[in-house]
Design a protein around this motif. Structure first.
Motif, PDB file in Angstrom:
ATOM      1  N   ALA A 179      -1.516  -4.315 -17.504  1.00  0.00           N
ATOM      2  CA  ALA A 179      -2.533  -3.385 -17.000  1.00  0.00           C
ATOM      3  C   ALA A 179      -2.045  -1.966 -17.228  1.00  0.00           C
ATOM      4  CB  ALA A 179      -2.808  -3.629 -15.522  1.00  0.00           C
ATOM      5  N   ASP A 180      -2.943  -1.003 -16.974  1.00  0.00           N
ATOM      6  CA  ASP A 180      -2.571   0.408 -17.104  1.00  0.00           C
ATOM      7  C   ASP A 180      -1.838   0.916 -15.868  1.00  0.00           C
ATOM      8  OD1 ASP A 180      -3.853   0.844 -19.678  1.00  0.00           O
ATOM      9  OD2 ASP A 180      -5.741   0.586 -18.573  1.00  0.00           O
ATOM     10  N   VAL A 181      -2.180   0.356 -14.723  1.00  0.00           N
ATOM     11  CA  VAL A 181      -1.559   0.804 -13.474  1.00  0.00           C
ATOM     12  C   VAL A 181      -1.679  -0.315 -12.453  1.00  0.00           C
ATOM     13  CG1 VAL A 181      -3.686   1.829 -12.553  1.00  0.00           C
ATOM     14  CG2 VAL A 181      -1.467   2.719 -11.810  1.00  0.00           C
ATOM     15  N   ALA A 182      -0.718  -0.377 -11.531  1.00  0.00           N
ATOM     16  CA  ALA A 182      -0.777  -1.340 -10.437  1.00  0.00           C
ATOM     17  C   ALA A 182      -1.141  -0.613  -9.147  1.00  0.00           C
ATOM     18  CB  ALA A 182       0.555  -2.061 -10.275  1.00  0.00           C
ATOM     19  N   MET A 183      -1.801  -1.344  -8.262  1.00  0.00           N
ATOM     20  CA  MET A 183      -2.198  -0.809  -6.959  1.00  0.00           C
ATOM     21  C   MET A 183      -1.679  -1.738  -5.866  1.00  0.00           C
ATOM     22  SD  MET A 183      -4.323   1.883  -7.359  1.00  0.00           S
ATOM     23  CE  MET A 183      -5.265   2.669  -8.671  1.00  0.00           C
ATOM     24  N   ILE A 184      -1.148  -1.159  -4.806  1.00  0.00           N
ATOM     25  CA  ILE A 184      -0.698  -1.929  -3.643  1.00  0.00           C
ATOM     26  C   ILE A 184      -1.278  -1.280  -2.392  1.00  0.00           C
ATOM     27  CG2 ILE A 184       1.285  -2.547  -2.213  1.00  0.00           C
ATOM     28  CD1 ILE A 184       2.947  -2.832  -4.703  1.00  0.00           C
ATOM     29  N   CYS A 185      -1.827  -2.098  -1.504  1.00  0.00           N
ATOM     30  CA  CYS A 185      -2.329  -1.595  -0.225  1.00  0.00           C
ATOM     31  C   CYS A 185      -1.520  -2.269   0.879  1.00  0.00           C
ATOM     32  CB  CYS A 185      -3.812  -1.913  -0.083  1.00  0.00           C
ATOM     33  SG  CYS A 185      -4.598  -1.072   1.314  1.00  0.00           S
ATOM     34  N   ASP A 186      -0.334  -1.725   1.150  1.00  0.00           N
ATOM     35  CA  ASP A 186       0.565  -2.300   2.155  1.00  0.00           C
ATOM     36  C   ASP A 186       1.430  -1.193   2.764  1.00  0.00           C
ATOM     37  OD1 ASP A 186       1.764  -4.199   3.726  1.00  0.00           O
ATOM     38  OD2 ASP A 186       3.022  -5.049   2.156  1.00  0.00           O
ATOM     39  N   THR A 187       0.872   0.025   2.802  1.00  0.00           N
ATOM     40  CA  THR A 187       1.599   1.180   3.333  1.00  0.00           C
ATOM     41  C   THR A 187       0.724   1.893   4.357  1.00  0.00           C
ATOM     42  OG1 THR A 187       0.839   2.451   1.406  1.00  0.00           O
ATOM     43  CG2 THR A 187       3.053   1.516   1.297  1.00  0.00           C
ATOM     44  N   ASN A 188       1.237   2.997   4.882  1.00  0.00           N
ATOM     45  CA  ASN A 188       0.556   3.679   5.985  1.00  0.00           C
ATOM     46  C   ASN A 188      -0.119   4.972   5.559  1.00  0.00           C
ATOM     47  OD1 ASN A 188       1.376   1.716   7.769  1.00  0.00           O
ATOM     48  ND2 ASN A 188       3.012   2.941   8.682  1.00  0.00           N
ATOM     49  N   MET A 189      -1.049   5.410   6.403  1.00  0.00           N
ATOM     50  CA  MET A 189      -1.590   6.751   6.315  1.00  0.00           C
ATOM     51  C   MET A 189      -0.571   7.721   6.898  1.00  0.00           C
ATOM     52  SD  MET A 189      -5.517   5.886   7.481  1.00  0.00           S
ATOM     53  CE  MET A 189      -5.987   7.603   7.549  1.00  0.00           C
ATOM     54  N   TRP A 190      -0.772   9.022   6.625  1.00  0.00           N
ATOM     55  CA  TRP A 190       0.118  10.016   7.224  1.00  0.00           C
ATOM     56  C   TRP A 190      -0.100  10.067   8.731  1.00  0.00           C
ATOM     57  CZ3 TRP A 190       4.443  12.329   7.008  1.00  0.00           C
ATOM     58  CH2 TRP A 190       4.699  13.461   7.747  1.00  0.00           C
ATOM     59  N   ASP A 191      -1.358  10.128   9.151  1.00  0.00           N
ATOM     60  CA  ASP A 191      -1.737   9.972  10.551  1.00  0.00           C
ATOM     61  C   ASP A 191      -3.115   9.336  10.548  1.00  0.00           C
ATOM     62  OD1 ASP A 191      -3.719  12.060  10.287  1.00  0.00           O
ATOM     63  OD2 ASP A 191      -2.190  13.561  10.707  1.00  0.00           O
ATOM     64  N   LYS A 192      -3.705   9.149  11.710  1.00  0.00           N
ATOM     65  CA  LYS A 192      -4.950   8.373  11.769  1.00  0.00           C
ATOM     66  C   LYS A 192      -6.134   9.076  11.126  1.00  0.00           C
ATOM     67  CE  LYS A 192      -6.205   9.884  16.464  1.00  0.00           C
ATOM     68  NZ  LYS A 192      -6.502   9.407  17.839  1.00  0.00           N
TER      69      LYS A 192
END
Length: 458
Positions: A179-192
């Protein structure tokens, strides 16, 4: 209305169904570390594979020597090709008595301020997070009949139990995962209220050392001063690790550690971060690392050397006047940029050996290692992800560093040769790995909408 506007409207209208689907997967006890849950872990993989098929993905449950991996592809569209990684396994729920309800019967809780949160094991880590991406794909498919870009989805079933079989899978399926890029959604926001993209993670090198002196514990009245005391030797070694300014004194330690770019530092300076509040939350007030470095630099872009545990001699109640035969310490290094964990380990061992008397000996026990990973935020995928997230939340998404380690990120970069965008919607108080894990309902809803925007931007 544009296609994106229609997709966002569909996400809002279908949100109750999205929530129901999340509840369905949270109810599956995919506890990867416990063999008693192997069948239910496989059932969770099969549930996700069938769910992805309903969105138009060609999906398979691929066996490994451990728990299976779900691999799904939809390459009907043209454009930036994305590999999305998530994990469907969860941590054990123990201790069960500390949960306010059944950890595998998710529910919505309303807080005193009126906000709502999803509670259940895996609600945040990582089922709720990964479903934000999948639901965004579902919405695009429902509204336009196709995804806006070609997407491959890889869902792992062993992230919470060491991920032993993922490296081999990445090697074997390398051609399928391009692929051109990988994506992961397993981290946090800076604040809410402020979304964030994590652009760097630290590596790790951990060692346990044992300083051996006499062949048995000695009476300190008979042998004091005359016999080498492993506690004294260990204390000198640990004291020598840092100078008065907090710099680590192992020769060659800072090889491969550049200064963070002015652009990155400028972005961090814009963040609403209080060093006093950060340390005050844990009852401290004085930064203890390298002098002249901000706390964010210390935790995101500088390497560390920490003593995680020490033992030597009698530590029970009362007093025992002995010179111990052995003293030990567990020492870990968080590494940044191009530091080589194998070189760090070798240099540390030489540093220790040089401080052990000739009639004593040192024993080393290795506890794993991994390289740090960092990405250039000027790359198009990072800029477009930032724009999509900023548009949704009404605040510019922050580029932040991560003090911890996510091994799959390094694996993807090294084995598949692509950048990894880590864009998550968790909050620091989500209690992942702990009783009463939760995920903000707003994070789940706006996370789906954010990914819909990001896919459009890509």
């Amino acid at each position: 209305m544009s296609d994106l506007d229609k997709v966002l409207a569909h996400i809002d209208a279908d949100f109750d169904n999205a929530l129901d689907r999340l509840f369905q997967t949270v109810r599956l006890k995919s506890i990867s570390t416990d063999p008693a849950y192997a069948a239910e872990t496989r059932a969770c993989a099969e549930w996700h594979s069938k769910d992805l098929e309903t969105i138009g993905f060609a999906s398979e449950v691929r066996d490994t020597p451990g728990h299976p991996i779900v691999l799904a592809k939809n390459h009907e569209a043209e454009g930036t090709k994305v590999l999305f990684y998530g994990h469907y396994d969860v941590q054990p729920a123990d201790p069960l008595e500390l949960w306010e309800g059944d950890p595998f019967e998710p529910k919505i809780a309303t807080l005193p301020d009126g906000s709502k949160e999803i509670r259940g094991r895996g609600a945040s880590d990582d089922k709720g997070q990964m479903m934000t991406f999948i639901e965004a794909c579902r919405a695009w498919k429902a509204v336009t009949g196709k995804l806006p870009i070609p997407i491959t989805i890889l869902l792992e079933g062993e992230e919470e139990s060491g991920g032993a079989n993922l490296p081999g899978f990445l090697d074997a399926a390398r051609d399928e995962l391009g692929a051109d890029v990988a994506m992961i959604c397993d981290t946090n926001m800076w604040d809410k209220e402020t979304p964030a993209i994590t652009t760097s993670l630290r590596g790790l090198c951990a060692e346990e050392i044992f300083i051996h002196g006499a062949d048995r514990d000695l009476h300190s009245g008979f042998y004091g001063s005359a016999a080498a005391n492993p506690n004294h030797i260990l204390a000198r070694i640990i004291a020598d690790l840092r100078d008065a300014d907090g710099r680590i004194q192992i020769p060659g330690f800072y090889e491969g550690v550049p200064e963070p770019s002015p652009e990155l530092l400028a972005g961090w300076e814009k963040l609403d971060f209080s060093e006093a509040a950060f340390l005050g939350e844990v009852g401290l007030s004085i930064p203890a690392g390298e002098k002249g470095r901000s706390v964010l630099e210390q935790t995101w872009s500088r390497p560390t050397c920490e003593v995680n545990g020490m033992h030597g001699g009698y530590i029970g109640d009362g007093f025992k006047t002995v010179i111990p035969a052995v003293a030990s310490a567990k020492i870990s290094f968080r590494l940044v940029f191009d530091q080589d964990p194998h070189k760090i380990r070798a240099a540390f061992r030489e540093f220790v050996k040089a401080r052990v008397p000739a009639d004593c000996r040192v024993e080393f026990k290795e506890f794993g290692s991994g390289r740090a990973v960092a990405f250039e935020v000027s790359a198009p995928a990072f800029q477009r992800t930032q724009q999509g997230m900023s548009d949704e939340w009404g605040k510019e998404a922050a580029f932040v560093g991560g003090g911890g380690s996510i091994p799959v990120t390094t694996m993807i970069k090294e084995k598949l040769g692509m950048d990894v965008v880590m864009a998550g919607f968790g909050l620091s108080d989500d209690r992942i790995h702990s009783p009463n894990e939760k995920y903000s309902l707003t994070s789940f809803h706006k996370g789906i909408r954010s990914w819909a925007r990001v896919l459009a931007a890509l």
